[in-house]
Design a protein around this motif. Structure first.
Motif, PDB file in Angstrom:
ATOM      1  N   ASP A 192       0.839  -1.197   0.000  1.00 12.01           N
ATOM      2  CA  ASP A 192       0.000   0.000   0.000  1.00 12.01           C
ATOM      3  C   ASP A 192       0.878   1.253   0.000  1.00 12.01           C
ATOM      4  O   ASP A 192       2.095   1.182   0.210  1.00 12.01           O
ATOM      5  CB  ASP A 192      -0.909   0.008   1.237  1.00 12.01           C
ATOM      6  CG  ASP A 192      -1.812  -1.213   1.294  1.00 12.01           C
ATOM      7  OD1 ASP A 192      -2.203  -1.700   0.221  1.00 12.01           O
ATOM      8  OD2 ASP A 192      -2.110  -1.681   2.412  1.00 12.01           O
ATOM      9  N   GLY A 193       0.260   2.395  -0.208  1.00 10.81           N
ATOM     10  CA  GLY A 193       0.973   3.664  -0.142  1.00 10.81           C
ATOM     11  C   GLY A 193       1.968   3.870  -1.271  1.00 10.81           C
ATOM     12  O   GLY A 193       3.027   4.471  -1.071  1.00 10.81           O
ATOM     13  N   LEU A 194       1.661   3.348  -2.464  1.00  7.35           N
ATOM     14  CA  LEU A 194       2.578   3.433  -3.595  1.00  7.35           C
ATOM     15  C   LEU A 194       2.257   4.635  -4.471  1.00  7.35           C
ATOM     16  O   LEU A 194       1.127   5.134  -4.489  1.00  7.35           O
ATOM     17  CB  LEU A 194       2.479   2.164  -4.451  1.00  7.35           C
ATOM     18  CG  LEU A 194       2.658   0.820  -3.753  1.00  7.35           C
ATOM     19  CD1 LEU A 194       2.462  -0.306  -4.754  1.00  7.35           C
ATOM     20  CD2 LEU A 194       4.019   0.714  -3.095  1.00  7.35           C
ATOM     21  N   SER A 195       3.231   5.068  -5.239  1.00  5.86           N
ATOM     22  CA  SER A 195       2.979   6.075  -6.256  1.00  5.86           C
ATOM     23  C   SER A 195       2.226   5.427  -7.407  1.00  5.86           C
ATOM     24  O   SER A 195       2.262   4.199  -7.585  1.00  5.86           O
ATOM     25  CB  SER A 195       4.297   6.661  -6.785  1.00  5.86           C
ATOM     26  OG  SER A 195       5.041   5.670  -7.475  1.00  5.86           O
ATOM     27  N   LYS A 196       1.549   6.256  -8.208  1.00  2.23           N
ATOM     28  CA  LYS A 196       0.813   5.738  -9.360  1.00  2.23           C
ATOM     29  C   LYS A 196       1.755   5.041 -10.325  1.00  2.23           C
ATOM     30  O   LYS A 196       1.424   3.990 -10.886  1.00  2.23           O
ATOM     31  CB  LYS A 196       0.095   6.885 -10.064  1.00  2.23           C
ATOM     32  CG  LYS A 196      -0.704   6.462 -11.284  1.00  2.23           C
ATOM     33  CD  LYS A 196      -1.395   7.653 -11.925  1.00  2.23           C
ATOM     34  CE  LYS A 196      -2.177   7.240 -13.160  1.00  2.23           C
ATOM     35  NZ  LYS A 196      -2.853   8.409 -13.797  1.00  2.23           N
ATOM     36  N   GLU A 197       2.965   5.604 -10.499  1.00  4.21           N
ATOM     37  CA  GLU A 197       3.930   5.043 -11.440  1.00  4.21           C
ATOM     38  C   GLU A 197       4.414   3.677 -10.995  1.00  4.21           C
ATOM     39  O   GLU A 197       4.509   2.741 -11.801  1.00  4.21           O
ATOM     40  CB  GLU A 197       5.109   5.998 -11.617  1.00  4.21           C
ATOM     41  CG  GLU A 197       4.787   7.313 -12.304  1.00  4.21           C
ATOM     42  CD  GLU A 197       3.992   8.268 -11.435  1.00  4.21           C
ATOM     43  OE1 GLU A 197       3.334   9.179 -12.005  1.00  4.21           O
ATOM     44  OE2 GLU A 197       4.017   8.109 -10.191  1.00  4.21           O
ATOM     45  N   LEU A 198       4.720   3.523  -9.702  1.00  4.18           N
ATOM     46  CA  LEU A 198       5.203   2.233  -9.218  1.00  4.18           C
ATOM     47  C   LEU A 198       4.087   1.191  -9.255  1.00  4.18           C
ATOM     48  O   LEU A 198       4.330   0.026  -9.605  1.00  4.18           O
ATOM     49  CB  LEU A 198       5.753   2.358  -7.795  1.00  4.18           C
ATOM     50  CG  LEU A 198       6.262   1.053  -7.173  1.00  4.18           C
ATOM     51  CD1 LEU A 198       7.322   0.399  -8.057  1.00  4.18           C
ATOM     52  CD2 LEU A 198       6.807   1.292  -5.766  1.00  4.18           C
ATOM     53  N   LYS A 245       3.913  -0.022 -12.730  1.00  4.00           N
ATOM     54  CA  LYS A 245       5.079  -0.847 -13.061  1.00  4.00           C
ATOM     55  C   LYS A 245       4.950  -2.239 -12.448  1.00  4.00           C
ATOM     56  O   LYS A 245       5.219  -3.253 -13.117  1.00  4.00           O
ATOM     57  CB  LYS A 245       6.347  -0.162 -12.566  1.00  4.00           C
ATOM     58  CG  LYS A 245       7.633  -0.901 -12.894  1.00  4.00           C
ATOM     59  CD  LYS A 245       8.843  -0.129 -12.410  1.00  4.00           C
ATOM     60  CE  LYS A 245      10.143  -0.873 -12.732  1.00  4.00           C
ATOM     61  NZ  LYS A 245      11.338  -0.113 -12.239  1.00  4.00           N
ATOM     62  N   ALA A 297      -6.423   3.249  -7.124  1.00  5.48           N
ATOM     63  CA  ALA A 297      -6.182   4.412  -6.278  1.00  5.48           C
ATOM     64  C   ALA A 297      -7.122   4.305  -5.087  1.00  5.48           C
ATOM     65  O   ALA A 297      -8.322   4.085  -5.242  1.00  5.48           O
ATOM     66  CB  ALA A 297      -6.447   5.692  -7.058  1.00  5.48           C
TER      67      ALA A 297
END
Length: 281
Positions: free
Chosen positions: A218-224, A227, A271
């Motif tokens: 959890d708590g990831l950036s959209k990009e990661l 990926k 998200a």
């Protein structure tokens, strides 16, 4: 009025996970026009059917009274619904045939390259050499390979290359079609059933029987997140293809029986909206 107070403590503990489990299903039901009363009718039938057959006492005839006690449904309704049988999702013929042909194409060494990728196939070939015709004939002789090929080309399951060979499209791995007999809806019911059935067996059994695990962050950036989703898709496809190759090879010497096996994987990312303050509606 809620009947939460009448629910045993073990059942009450299921409320939160059930709400999370059912939310996407309710979203689908509303999107497809299935109303709450229609769902209630279906659930009533299922409650009676499960209580009648899955909770029968050994050596004793299941009674309307006991089914009513187990389900909370009035005896008159139980009497009306008993014996009706649970709704069954039969395998549409086109789904069964297509899945078996694709499974052979991506598993049988005759039709794959050294890396296990499905070979482009000529429409026909001499001396039983690999071809689309021999591929189909090894699975079914009820339909002409040309008829199946026309159907596949139309649905985007396969396409022809500049050498006029038949190439299995990546779309073949993703069931599509949302009609009453559509592959997507069939696998929706089958795969979710098996995943939930495995999880339920692990909860109600003496010890976990089935592998049912997930890797989650959890708590990831959209990009990661994107990926990791793409990489997980690659890993999952490799695992599915390897399992398919081994299962296909093992089936060649298996005497057959009344069991089935399913190996499934899923990848999901989203998200997550901010948590609402307590009491906010």
């Amino acid at each position: 009025m809620s009947d939460t107070a009448d629910t045993p403590r073990e059942g009450a503990a299921l409320h939160a996970p059930l709400a999370r489990l059912l939310r996407p299903l309710v979203r689908l039901l509303v999107a497809r026009g299935i109303t709450f009363p229609a769902l209630t009718d279906l659930l009533r039938e299922l409650y009676v059917n499960v209580a009648e057959y899955d909770f029968a006492l050994s050596g004793k005839e299941q009674t309307d009274s006991r089914v009513s006690l187990l389900t909370g449904i009035h005896r008159k309704e139980v009497r009306r619904l008993r014996g009706a049988g649970a709704p069954v999702s039969a395998v549409p013929a086109v789904v069964s045939r297509t899945s078996r042909i694709i499974a052979r194409w991506i598993a049988d060494p005759i039709f794959t390259d050294p890396q296990g990728h499905p070979l482009p196939l000529p429409r026909t070939a001499e001396d039983s050499a690999p071809s689309f015709e021999t591929l189909v004939a090894g699975v079914t002789r009820d339909l002409r390979p040309r008829a199946i090929l026309d159907e596949w080309l139309d649905r985007g399951i396969a396409f022809t290359d500049p050498q006029d060979r038949i190439v299995l499209a990546e779309a073949a791995y993703v069931p599509r079609g949302d009609g009453a007999e559509g592959p997507q809806l069939y696998y929706f019911g089958r795969n979710l059933h098996d995943h939930i059935a495995a999880a339920v067996a692990n909860i109600v059994g003496d010890k976990p029987r089935f592998l049912e695990r997930a890797v989650h962050y959890d708590g990831l950036s959209k990009e990661l997140a994107a990926k990791l989703e793409a990489r997980a898709r690659e890993i999952a496809m490799e695992a599915l293809q390897q399992a398919n190759r081994e299962a296909h090879a093992a089936c060649q010497t298996d005497p057959g029986g009344d069991h089935r096996w399913n190996f499934g994987l899923y990848v999901y990312a989203e998200a997550v909206p901010p948590a609402r303050p307590t009491g906010e509606r």
